[in-house]
Design a protein around this motif. Structure first.
Motif, PDB file in Angstrom:
ATOM      1  N   PRO A  84       0.809  -1.231   0.000  1.00 10.37           N
ATOM      2  CA  PRO A  84       0.000   0.000   0.000  1.00 10.37           C
ATOM      3  C   PRO A  84       0.839   1.278   0.000  1.00 10.37           C
ATOM      4  O   PRO A  84       0.315   2.353  -0.212  1.00 10.37           O
ATOM      5  N   SER A  85       2.161   1.142   0.237  1.00  5.69           N
ATOM      6  CA  SER A  85       3.081   2.268   0.133  1.00  5.69           C
ATOM      7  C   SER A  85       4.439   1.700  -0.257  1.00  5.69           C
ATOM      8  O   SER A  85       4.737   0.529   0.018  1.00  5.69           O
ATOM      9  N   PRO A  86       5.289   2.496  -0.930  1.00  3.89           N
ATOM     10  CA  PRO A  86       6.599   1.984  -1.363  1.00  3.89           C
ATOM     11  C   PRO A  86       7.410   1.445  -0.190  1.00  3.89           C
ATOM     12  O   PRO A  86       7.509   2.081   0.863  1.00  3.89           O
ATOM     13  N   LEU A  87       7.973   0.276  -0.388  1.00  2.00           N
ATOM     14  CA  LEU A  87       8.706  -0.400   0.679  1.00  2.00           C
ATOM     15  C   LEU A  87       9.696  -1.371   0.066  1.00  2.00           C
ATOM     16  O   LEU A  87       9.407  -2.008  -0.944  1.00  2.00           O
ATOM     17  N   THR A  88      10.876  -1.468   0.675  1.00  4.63           N
ATOM     18  CA  THR A  88      11.867  -2.452   0.240  1.00  4.63           C
ATOM     19  C   THR A  88      11.958  -3.536   1.300  1.00  4.63           C
ATOM     20  O   THR A  88      12.247  -3.265   2.461  1.00  4.63           O
ATOM     21  N   VAL A  89      11.696  -4.764   0.893  1.00  2.00           N
ATOM     22  CA  VAL A  89      11.647  -5.885   1.819  1.00  2.00           C
ATOM     23  C   VAL A  89      12.843  -6.806   1.581  1.00  2.00           C
ATOM     24  O   VAL A  89      13.055  -7.262   0.453  1.00  2.00           O
ATOM     25  N   PRO A  90      13.634  -7.088   2.618  1.00  2.00           N
ATOM     26  CA  PRO A  90      14.768  -7.997   2.443  1.00  2.00           C
ATOM     27  C   PRO A  90      14.320  -9.456   2.448  1.00  2.00           C
ATOM     28  O   PRO A  90      13.536  -9.873   3.306  1.00  2.00           O
ATOM     29  N   ALA A 119       4.255  -9.008  -5.157  1.00  6.60           N
ATOM     30  CA  ALA A 119       2.797  -8.897  -5.140  1.00  6.60           C
ATOM     31  C   ALA A 119       2.213  -9.491  -3.857  1.00  6.60           C
ATOM     32  O   ALA A 119       1.284  -8.928  -3.258  1.00  6.60           O
ATOM     33  N   LEU A 120       2.754 -10.615  -3.400  1.00  3.27           N
ATOM     34  CA  LEU A 120       2.235 -11.286  -2.214  1.00  3.27           C
ATOM     35  C   LEU A 120       2.461 -10.451  -0.952  1.00  3.27           C
ATOM     36  O   LEU A 120       1.547 -10.300  -0.122  1.00  3.27           O
ATOM     37  N   VAL A 121       3.646  -9.900  -0.793  1.00  2.00           N
ATOM     38  CA  VAL A 121       3.923  -9.063   0.376  1.00  2.00           C
ATOM     39  C   VAL A 121       3.054  -7.815   0.356  1.00  2.00           C
ATOM     40  O   VAL A 121       2.584  -7.341   1.392  1.00  2.00           O
ATOM     41  N   GLY A 122       2.810  -7.284  -0.839  1.00  2.00           N
ATOM     42  CA  GLY A 122       1.911  -6.140  -0.947  1.00  2.00           C
ATOM     43  C   GLY A 122       0.513  -6.475  -0.441  1.00  2.00           C
ATOM     44  O   GLY A 122      -0.128  -5.660   0.238  1.00  2.00           O
ATOM     45  N   GLU A 123       0.030  -7.677  -0.757  1.00  2.00           N
ATOM     46  CA  GLU A 123      -1.281  -8.110  -0.273  1.00  2.00           C
ATOM     47  C   GLU A 123      -1.280  -8.240   1.254  1.00  2.00           C
ATOM     48  O   GLU A 123      -2.250  -7.860   1.928  1.00  2.00           O
ATOM     49  N   ILE A 124      -0.201  -8.760   1.808  1.00  2.19           N
ATOM     50  CA  ILE A 124      -0.111  -8.900   3.266  1.00  2.19           C
ATOM     51  C   ILE A 124      -0.095  -7.543   3.943  1.00  2.19           C
ATOM     52  O   ILE A 124      -0.821  -7.303   4.926  1.00  2.19           O
ATOM     53  N   GLU A 125       0.712  -6.628   3.426  1.00  7.09           N
ATOM     54  CA  GLU A 125       0.798  -5.295   4.023  1.00  7.09           C
ATOM     55  C   GLU A 125      -0.547  -4.569   3.946  1.00  7.09           C
ATOM     56  O   GLU A 125      -0.940  -3.872   4.887  1.00  7.09           O
ATOM     57  N   THR A 126      -1.240  -4.720   2.849  1.00  7.38           N
ATOM     58  CA  THR A 126      -2.550  -4.063   2.699  1.00  7.38           C
ATOM     59  C   THR A 126      -3.515  -4.562   3.751  1.00  7.38           C
ATOM     60  O   THR A 126      -4.238  -3.780   4.389  1.00  7.38           O
TER      61      THR A 126
END
Length: 253
Positions: free
Chosen positions: A155-161, A233-240
């Motif tokens: 839902p917002s720009p983020l860099t995930v390790p 895409a999957l992490v974006g769904e989790i964060e949302t």
């Protein structure tokens, strides 16, 4: 001379004795001080008990994911998922309170990826990382452990390790080589690192996202890796979904 000086000498030595006697605390004063000390100790114990109960309530609340993991979509971009069966014994070993296991296939390329997303108390789920689980299943680690930053747009720009590893079992044409990506989310952030043993026991809930696939021995894992667009895409769904649900419970100081 001796008669006249005797009372003076007695008076001189009697006064300090009388002063010392008068400086002694009375029985009532002693009990009052003990009562104050007891009150301080009782208050300290009450505060500690309140803190312990607060931690217990937070940990109990945090044992459940802010949203059911089954809500994660089966269709993500060009990827289409289906349920994958996991051995119930393995599910119990993970220590998770919620878990989904799926296989996603890219409709455009036909590439298939195995996905596990779980949530549970960090003290139970953290020990079960690929570095531990794959060797226990007979796999050997291959060279090339790397940290891969993956950019998330919503839902917002983020860099995930994410940590990328590879394992192999068997020889020659019968070898089974697997690539694994995984990352952890606790205290509101994504990381591939653990935490101190003291904090480990106080973190009630943690997400783990893991994606695996079969690879060939000569495959370039750092070029056009299919795991990364699905993970983004999957992490974006989790964060949302986390943002839409209740706030997460983290470490209580």
């Amino acid at each position: 001379m001796s008669v006249s000086t005797t009372p003076t000498n007695r008076s001189r030595y009697a006064e300090p004795i009388q002063e010392a006697s008068s400086a002694r605390p009375s029985g009532g004063a002693t009990w009052a001080r003990l009562a104050v000390v007891a009150a301080i100790l009782a208050a300290s114990g009450g505060v500690r008990l309140w803190q312990d109960r607060r931690v217990e309530r937070a940990q109990e609340l945090g044992r459940s994911s802010p949203f059911p993991l089954a809500e994660l979509p089966m269709k993500i971009g060009s990827w289409e998922g289906r349920l994958a069966t996991m051995d119930p014994r393995i599910v119990r070993i993970t220590g998770s309170t919620d878990l989904v296991s799926r296989r996603y296939v890219d409709r455009q390329t036909g590439v298939g990826l195995d996905v596990i997303v779980l949530y549970g108390p960090m003290s139970d789920t953290l020990p079960h990382t690929p570095e531990v689980c794959y060797p226990s299943a007979g796999f050997e680690a291959m060279p090339g452990v790397v940290e891969r930053p993956i950019a998330i747009e919503k839902p917002s720009p983020l860099t995930v390790p994410f940590r990328s590893l590879a394992f192999t079992k068997g020889e020659g044409g019968l070898a089974d080589s697997q690539e694994v990506y995984y990352s952890l989310r606790y205290n509101g952030r994504w990381t591939t690192q653990s935490t101190s043993p003291k904090a480990l026991k106080r973190i009630s809930g943690m997400y783990k996202v893991q994606v695996s696939r079969r690879i060939s021995g000569r495959e370039r894992r750092d070029v056009d890796n299919p795991c990364e667009p699905l993970l983004a895409a999957l992490v974006g769904e989790i964060e949302t979904r986390i943002a839409e649900a209740r706030p997460e419970t983290s470490v209580i100081d």
